[in-house]
Design an enzyme around this catalytic site. Sequence first.
Site: not given
Length: 513
Positions: A310, A483-485, A487
């Site tokens: 994501p 990658d928004h997972r 940070c």
Amino acid sequence: MAQVLEFRLPDLGEGLTEAEIVRWLVAEGDVVAVDQPVVEVETAKAMVEVPCPYAGVVTARFGEEGTELPVGAPLITVAVGAAEPGPGGSGASEGSAAATEESSGNVLVGYGTGAPAARRRRIRPSALSGGRPADAAAGSAPGPSVTAGPDPAPGMAPEAGSFAGHEPVWDSAVESPAPDAPRGVAAPGIVAPAGPAPTHEGPVAVISPLVRRLAREHGVDLRELKGSGPDGLILRADVEHAVRGLTAAAGPQRLAPQPETSAVSLSASVSASASVSASAHAAVAGERVPLRGVRGAVAEKLSRSRREIPDATCWVDADATELMAARRAMNASGGPKISLLALLARICTAALARYPELNSTVDLDAREIVRLPEVHLGFAAQTDRGLVVPVVRAAHGRTAESLTEEFARLTDKARQGSLTPADLTGGTFTLNNYGVFGVDGSTPIINHPEAAMLGVGRIVPKPWVHQGELAVRQVVQLSLTFDHRVCDGGTAGGFLRYVADCVEQPAVLLRTL
């Protein structure tokens, strides 16, 4: 008599399952020495010259240039040994011993040779077909095989329950038989299909996990396919052809009229069918470019990145005037020239030291974020063979001068097509200078399984407010895809702002030296 040994396409490492023949380096009848390169192949990672572990005369080659072969498929056969048979036919055993002594035991110098050599064994006549080793196209471990024993009688087939002398490998999602249930008998709770019993018995002739996965994803029954590879081996092209057939068959079914359809609606359906057929024909008539080699690897990796990560992108414009001036001053002072890419890489490694969340990867199975202790910096390089991402090892410990030298070395190898799999794997963060293409901005796709990529646009003169006054300055756009997972936006923004500050005021880097 000379003994004919078969050399198969070896395991080239890094999980590669197939390679394309680019250029043959020997012809039938040529004499080869131990570990002499005999063919140049292209994998999804690099161009590789494959050496033969035998010394002798080339008696056959398998595959034309441009042909894609799976690992384990035969490449060449070599006649080794010249001992004349003595009384009692002992010459055959002497030739076999000579053949063993005249081989190096390596399957590929520098690639995957650390494992013990594959065990050699004699093949029973019942496991042979047509006078060739029956396991030449099966999923056996790559390496040499010795043909021994008389030719089988015409029509002789492999033993029941095995393909070319090997145990079958069942695809659990497609053709696995139910546990403890005899073949042809439905397991409890499973309704046997009506009609004649399936005629496809025995294992599936496929060794590539990519082919098996492609079949599972599209619902293709591998038992119904006839492979076009050596000895009926099912290749990726066979599965893709079957998928196209299923898609074409599904179209008319959707357009078939119901029993109560009127003559008017039937005419409309026929017209629609003709329109779809014409459209499909036009699509088929277009140029088709195979997704294989480097291009296929890039397509698969980018698709996987989009499926699993994501990602989000943030960007900022920065005044690079001072950075360009600092580079000119460094190069004017004498010594090796420093590249702009090296300065940007130095800025990246300093930023990653402050924001280690972006030098990480996600372990989905363990549901953990793995923060990596070293920065192995990948950089995008465009070549005649496509986009590749060489990796600079331990970039965080290198000076600007060392980074410049390593970038130049890897770029030259990329252009020559001589990058090894080790040069292209293991990256933890990627720097993409797309400004060389004359564009200002982009939203990079993360190089899976990394967590972020920094994109750098072209540096061009633009109006800019400098020290309270309008001036013409050298401006660059920086973009960070992350990658928004691993940070949130605050961390990503902090990283990008620090990079921009170092670009605008290179002296900021002195705080981290």
